[in-house]
Design a protein around this motif. Structure first.
Motif, PDB file in Angstrom:
ATOM      1  N   UNK A 183       0.831  -1.204   0.000  1.00 50.32           N
ATOM      2  CA  UNK A 183       0.000   0.000   0.000  1.00 50.32           C
ATOM      3  C   UNK A 183       0.865   1.253   0.000  1.00 50.32           C
ATOM      4  N   UNK A 184       1.924   1.240   0.809  1.00 47.51           N
ATOM      5  CA  UNK A 184       2.814   2.403   0.877  1.00 47.51           C
ATOM      6  C   UNK A 184       3.523   2.615  -0.458  1.00 47.51           C
ATOM      7  N   UNK A 185       4.029   1.550  -1.044  1.00 48.74           N
ATOM      8  CA  UNK A 185       4.746   1.666  -2.315  1.00 48.74           C
ATOM      9  C   UNK A 185       3.838   2.164  -3.418  1.00 48.74           C
ATOM     10  N   UNK A 186       2.590   1.696  -3.441  1.00 50.34           N
ATOM     11  CA  UNK A 186       1.655   2.110  -4.489  1.00 50.34           C
ATOM     12  C   UNK A 186       1.310   3.589  -4.385  1.00 50.34           C
ATOM     13  N   UNK A 187       1.387   4.132  -3.185  1.00 49.12           N
ATOM     14  CA  UNK A 187       1.028   5.536  -2.974  1.00 49.12           C
ATOM     15  C   UNK A 187       2.250   6.447  -2.876  1.00 49.12           C
ATOM     16  N   UNK A 188       3.420   5.897  -3.223  1.00 44.58           N
ATOM     17  CA  UNK A 188       4.631   6.704  -3.205  1.00 44.58           C
ATOM     18  C   UNK A 188       5.095   7.094  -1.825  1.00 44.58           C
ATOM     19  N   UNK A 189       4.719   6.318  -0.837  1.00 41.16           N
ATOM     20  CA  UNK A 189       5.088   6.603   0.561  1.00 41.16           C
ATOM     21  C   UNK A 189       6.235   5.690   1.003  1.00 41.16           C
ATOM     22  N   UNK A 214      -9.202   1.554  -8.886  1.00 38.89           N
ATOM     23  CA  UNK A 214      -9.771   2.198  -7.712  1.00 38.89           C
ATOM     24  C   UNK A 214      -9.201   1.730  -6.395  1.00 38.89           C
ATOM     25  N   UNK A 215      -8.222   0.837  -6.404  1.00 38.98           N
ATOM     26  CA  UNK A 215      -7.721   0.297  -5.135  1.00 38.98           C
ATOM     27  C   UNK A 215      -7.053   1.375  -4.286  1.00 38.98           C
ATOM     28  N   UNK A 216      -6.388   2.335  -4.922  1.00 37.77           N
ATOM     29  CA  UNK A 216      -5.701   3.391  -4.151  1.00 37.77           C
ATOM     30  C   UNK A 216      -6.662   4.475  -3.686  1.00 37.77           C
ATOM     31  N   UNK A 217      -7.917   4.370  -4.074  1.00 35.96           N
ATOM     32  CA  UNK A 217      -8.908   5.355  -3.649  1.00 35.96           C
ATOM     33  C   UNK A 217      -9.680   4.882  -2.419  1.00 35.96           C
ATOM     34  N   UNK A 218      -9.444   3.655  -2.002  1.00 36.53           N
ATOM     35  CA  UNK A 218     -10.124   3.125  -0.818  1.00 36.53           C
ATOM     36  C   UNK A 218      -9.560   3.776   0.441  1.00 36.53           C
TER      37      UNK A 218
END
Length: 552
Positions: A183-189, A214-218
């Motif tokens: 999740x962190x990697x997908x959001x650039x965190x 839409x997974x990163x919008x959850x």
């Protein structure tokens, strides 16, 4: 004549001596015995110490007993010489026609030659690798992939009903950390410090984000769960594909989650409670494993009501036994020595015999050298060398053979250059080349129109032919021993010895006629021996999951 057939002749001779009253053995005659190949070939083809075992029980000194048995064995036309050495060793030489029949028996059996029934009726679960579905398979997994699969093949060849099983560690903190890392990697965190690192996490996160709209919008908590499940599915599929390519196939992929979702843990706890080995203390439920050599008692259910990882271990063992496995083999890594006593304690607490129903094999560490330097880092996984990279460097055959060639409980250092070098000093090349050479001889015979339509085993009388025949005759016993001791490396060492015996035979005995020479019966006899040798090498390589090339 195989060693087993010779042993049967000795048993028959003993029975005849007992029947006519020549000997009387206290406690009766043995039902089986082994004959061995002497270390010094000058002593004979085979040897037995049965006179030393039975002499005293027959009221005779071993040498007297041996004289009586030797006289009876000399009446057998298949045995050309019987000599007594030392205090009562019996050395035997087998007639060429009797020994030569081994070649035909091998061809008659084909792929089944080497199989036996020593483990017939035993149902064995072999669990190995059992990696977390949170990253690539690494070097340690690769060793078990080769050795575990080879062991399963050897056990099957010995007659056991074998199930290969991979335990998927898909529950617990490591799965949540995996989801948080993705999740962190997908959001650039930044990936959490105690999370999973390496380029594969970044690549996998990008893949999931593109494939799951839409997974990163959850909400964040939901994202972590969604990434965890999507990553789990893809990482497990990658492991399965890599193992398939490595010729390691599993009959069962067992999910740890299923133990908790299908009441496996409560069922196991009830069984253990019925056996009287559970107790409550400090608001937790404990198993009294110290009754069975464990260094401390183990918590099954914490004070907060959550089951421990040990509860999963216990439930998993009970589940295996409920599925009907007589023997549960666990193959664990070098850092799992502490698991041996606790797993055996689980078996004992479940009412089983920890010396019979469970076996724990511990593998040691492997180092890989490339260019004289140890490979430690992975381009994709960061701090580990992956199975995929090892296969790319060394190839499936070289890697599997080399990993299977050594006892799994000994540390191992492999050199990529040595492992892939096409030279007789490289064991896998040496054995595969022998098979390819055998195949070439048979192709040449076919091109010359030579048909194996007659076979006189008595023509295989050369010393080197006898050496090769005796090596081939040993194969079933080697397989049975490798299965009994759980040591598939014995197959590899046998193949190397047999390849050596073949090369010496080929250098000393002309197999194909020269030029315009007529095809003689001896040529056909030797071609039969060549074909039998090819069968044995192919069967042995198959037990290691290694190919038997026709050309090299």
């Amino acid at each position: 004549m195989t060693p087993e057939q010779l042993a049967e002749k000795i048993l028959q001779a003993l029975a005849a001596l007992a029947a006519d009253g020549t000997i009387t053995v206290e406690g009766g005659l043995p039902r089986e015995l082994k004959v061995e190949r002497p270390k010094n070939p000058e002593h004979g083809d085979y040897a037995t110490n049965v006179a030393m075992q039975l002499g005293k029980r027959a009221g005779l000194n071993p040498r007297q007993f041996a004289e009586l048995l030797a006289a009876k064995l000399r009446d057998d036309a298949a045995i050309t010489a019987v000599d007594i050495a030392g205090p009562g060793f019996i050395n035997l030489r087998v007639a060429a026609d009797a020994q030569g029949k081994v070649a035909q028996s091998i061809l008659d059996a084909g792929p089944a030659y080497g199989t036996g029934d020593s483990l017939q009726g035993r149902t064995i679960n072999v669990e190995f690798i059992s990696a977390n579905p949170t990253g690539p398979l690494h070097l340690g997994h690769t060793r078990w992939a080769a050795v575990g699969d080879a062991l399963a093949r050897v056990l099957s060849a010995a007659g056991a009903n074998v199930t290969r099983e991979f335990y998927i560690n898909d529950r617990g903190n490591q799965m949540d950390k995996f989801g948080a890392s993705l999740q962190a990697a997908a959001n650039g965190q930044p990936i959490p410090e105690d999370g999973y690192h390496g380029e594969y996490i970044v690549d996998l996160a990008k893949q999931i984000a593109s494939e799951v709209p839409g997974i990163t919008e959850l909400p964040v908590d939901e994202q972590v769960i969604a990434f965890r499940e999507a990553g789990y599915e893809r990482q497990l599929k990658e492991q399965q594909d890599q193992l398939e390519h490595f010729r390691t196939k599993f009959d069962v992929w067992f999910s740890e989650r299923s133990l908790h979702e299908q009441d496996g843990v409560p069922h196991a706890i009830q069984k253990l409670r019925d056996q009287g080995h559970l107790y409550e203390a400090d608001d937790a439920l404990w198993m009294r494993t110290t009754d069975f050599t464990d260094d401390k008692d183990r918590v099954l259910i914490r004070s907060n009501g959550e089951p421990t990882y040990f509860a999963s271990d216990a439930a998993y063992y009970v589940n295996k036994r409920d599925r009907g496995f007589d023997i549960c083999v666990y193959m664990l890594g070098a850092d799992h020595h502490g698991y041996v006593n606790r797993l055996k304690a689980i078996a004992a607490c479940a009412g089983d015999d920890p010396e019979q129903n469970i076996e724990v094999l511990i593998g040691q560490l492997v180092k890989i050298l490339k260019g004289g330097e140890e490979m430690k880092l992975s381009k994709r996984a960061g701090t580990i060398v992956t199975l995929a990279e090892l296969v790319e460097e060394g190839g499936v055959d070289a890697l599997r053979y080399t990993l299977c060639r050594y006892p799994a409980d000994s540390p191992l250092t492999l050199d990529i250059e040595e492992m892939t070098r096409q030279a007789s000093e490289n064991p896998v090349f040496y054995v595969q080349y022998a098979h390819a050479r055998l195949a070439s001889i048979l192709r040449n015979a076919d091109e010359l129109g030579i048909k194996l339509d007659e076979f006189d085993p008595g023509l295989l009388s050369h010393e080197r032919e006898g050496d090769l025949l005796r090596a081939l005759a040993e194969f079933p016993r080697v397989v049975a021993t490798a299965a009994e001791l759980r040591e598939p490396h014995r197959i590899a060492r046998y193949l190397e010895d047999t390849a050596s015996a073949f090369h010496k035979f080929y250098d000393s005995c002309r197999v194909l006629p020269r030029g315009d020479e007529e095809v003689e019966p001896v040529h056909k006899a030797r071609l039969t021996l060549v074909s039998a040798t090819r069968t044995v090498l192919a069967n042995g390589l198959d037990l290691l999951g290694v190919s038997a090339p026709e050309r090299m």
